[in-house]
Design an enzyme around this catalytic site. Structure first.
Site, PDB file in Angstrom:
ATOM      1  N   HIS A  87       9.619  54.715  53.366  1.00 30.05           N
ATOM      2  CA  HIS A  87       9.552  55.256  51.804  1.00 30.05           C
ATOM      3  C   HIS A  87       8.486  54.589  50.980  1.00 30.05           C
ATOM      4  O   HIS A  87       7.631  55.526  50.139  1.00 30.05           O
ATOM      5  CB  HIS A  87      10.854  54.425  51.032  1.00 30.05           C
ATOM      6  CG  HIS A  87      12.246  55.059  52.006  1.00 30.05           C
ATOM      7  ND1 HIS A  87      12.438  56.496  51.892  1.00 30.05           N
ATOM      8  CD2 HIS A  87      13.280  54.608  52.239  1.00 30.05           C
ATOM      9  CE1 HIS A  87      13.469  56.643  52.571  1.00 30.05           C
ATOM     10  NE2 HIS A  87      14.162  55.633  52.636  1.00 30.05           N
TER      11      HIS A  87
ATOM     12  N   HIS B 208      11.829  50.870  57.978  1.00 33.47           N
ATOM     13  CA  HIS B 208      12.375  51.926  56.992  1.00 33.47           C
ATOM     14  C   HIS B 208      11.995  52.032  55.770  1.00 33.47           C
ATOM     15  O   HIS B 208      11.547  53.040  55.240  1.00 33.47           O
ATOM     16  CB  HIS B 208      14.024  51.920  57.314  1.00 33.47           C
ATOM     17  CG  HIS B 208      14.849  52.871  56.439  1.00 33.47           C
ATOM     18  ND1 HIS B 208      15.574  54.322  57.138  1.00 33.47           N
ATOM     19  CD2 HIS B 208      15.212  53.118  55.149  1.00 33.47           C
ATOM     20  CE1 HIS B 208      15.954  54.905  56.251  1.00 33.47           C
ATOM     21  NE2 HIS B 208      15.879  54.278  55.117  1.00 33.47           N
ATOM     22  N   GLU B 209      12.259  50.927  55.115  1.00 32.23           N
ATOM     23  CA  GLU B 209      11.649  50.961  53.831  1.00 32.23           C
ATOM     24  C   GLU B 209      10.361  51.200  53.538  1.00 32.23           C
ATOM     25  O   GLU B 209       9.824  51.646  52.440  1.00 32.23           O
ATOM     26  CB  GLU B 209      12.357  49.626  52.904  1.00 32.23           C
ATOM     27  CG  GLU B 209      13.745  49.384  52.836  1.00 32.23           C
ATOM     28  CD  GLU B 209      14.532  50.514  52.305  1.00 32.23           C
ATOM     29  OE1 GLU B 209      13.809  51.477  51.451  1.00 32.23           O
ATOM     30  OE2 GLU B 209      15.575  50.793  52.933  1.00 32.23           O
TER      31      GLU B 209
END
Length: 377
Positions: free
Chosen positions: A29, A25-26
């Protein structure tokens, strides 16, 4: 019933589910930010005190926090909850300021924020595509094969050979569609539209309720119409078809999440059914004990959950940021910093309250409150 997976296996399984999913998820980003030339100051898995860290040649601090229940990427220039430029940011040299988050156009910032949840969905789709390749696709028709005596289906007169056209106004293409629809609607009244020969017929049924118990002793309240399938049909899935099947399955899961969330909000489903990290840990251990397939499918399910939850329009979540960006795009100017600041405070309070509620539920599911009541009594 089989033995409990044990504390050690449960902890290991939980870490193997949450850790990689938070990381990807990170990473979504981070990679989107890198694509647009934004400098990342820190990439953390977990919160709190750093227990391990490494600074790479780009100046990004990669680290692990002692509390592994999330993570974050801190981009240069992303200095406050409202995302507003500060005096320190304005004082940066132009070439350094150009590499900060706030210097980028609105559409680029929106892509960076959305990239995390999108990555979670992509991971789930990849896993579900693998399952489709390995096991094929269920195409059992929505036709009544058997009817359980005394069930909701029997009470409205369904018989073998009836073709279910729609339930509650929603068209049914396969038997699996019916199972998914009925399962989360225990006790609800729905319209059942079906075809018997050349005749179109409609009845109103009250979905039955059955309490199922799994191999670990967990009980689940599910809806039951009381019909069995006709001859099962399972189609082989090729490489080109697999992603389509996976996207459809992901959409079905998201739809069920939206509907169950709506049931909780409307009061049709108890808030006691909401679970948190402790429930995820328990289920992770149980699914790992059941085998690789069950465990990998759980990873896909949790990944979809993370993507869905993070896209909710709640300040402090990715969806909250995207909501403010959408407002900014329409107004042609950002929402006032004071409004954003109070919104993020309210969003944080709501998230903390929800975490408290689900933790209370989790402890109840583990029998803590009953044990305490027994000790007091």
């Amino acid at each position: 019933m089989i033995d409990s997976p044990g504390v050690l296996l449960t902890v290991v399984a939980f870490m193997l589910v949450i850790g990689p999913l938070v990381f990807v998820h990170e990473l979504g980003h981070y990679l989107a930010g890198r694509w647009f030339g934004i400098k990342a100051d820190a990439f953390s898995i977990g919160f709190g005190r750093e227990i391990w860290g490494h600074t790479d040649k780009r100046g990004t601090r990669w680290k692990l926090g002692w509390m592994p229940l999330g993570g974050y990427v801190k981009f240069a220039g992303d200095m406050n909850p409202a995302g507003q430029p500060s005096a320190d940011w304005l004082a940066l040299p132009p070439e350094e300021r150009a590499r900060t988050f706030q210097a980028k156009p609105l559409w680029q910032r929106a892509i960076v924020v959305a990239a995390g949840p999108v990555t979670n969905f992509l991971i789930a789709i990849l896993i579900l595509a693998g399952f489709a390749l390995a096991y094929g696709e269920s195409r059992t028709p929505a036709t009544v094969g058997t009817v359980v005596e005394g069930s909701a289906a029997a009470r409205i007169g369904l018989t073998t050979g009836d073709r279910i056209v729609s339930l509650g106004g929603r068209s049914m293409d396969t038997f699996d569609d019916m199972v998914r629809y009925v399962k989360i609607r225990a006790g609800e009244q729905i319209a059942v539209d079906f075809r018997r020969g050349d005749d179109e017929m409609s009845r109103v049924a009250t979905i039955g309720t059955v309490v199922e118990r799994d191999r670990f002793g967990n009980e689940y309240r599910v809806g039951l119409l009381g019909i069995g399938p006709s001859e099962p049909v399972r189609a082989t899935v090729g490489l080109m078809r697999a992603p389509v099947v996976a996207v459809d399955r992901t959409g079905d899961i998201v739809q069920m999440m939206v509907e169950t969330l709506g049931q909780v909000i409307s009061g049709r489903r108890s808030v006691k059914e909401l679970g948190g990290p402790l429930s995820i840990a328990r289920v992770s251990g149980e699914q790992m004990a059941m085998g690789a397939d069950a465990f990998v499918f759980l990873i896909a399910l949790v990944s979809i959950n993370l993507g869905f939850i993070n896209l909710l329009p709640v300040p402090v979540l990715d969806g909250g940021h995207l909501m403010f960006y959408a407002i900014e795009a329409v107004r042609r100017r950002p929402v006032e910093p004071e409004v954003q600041e109070w919104a993020f405070r309210g969003g944080l309070a709501a998230i903390l309250a929800l975490m408290l509620l689900v933790t209370f539920n989790d402890l109840g599911a583990f029998g803590l409150w009953k044990n305490l009541a027994g000790l007091i009594g």
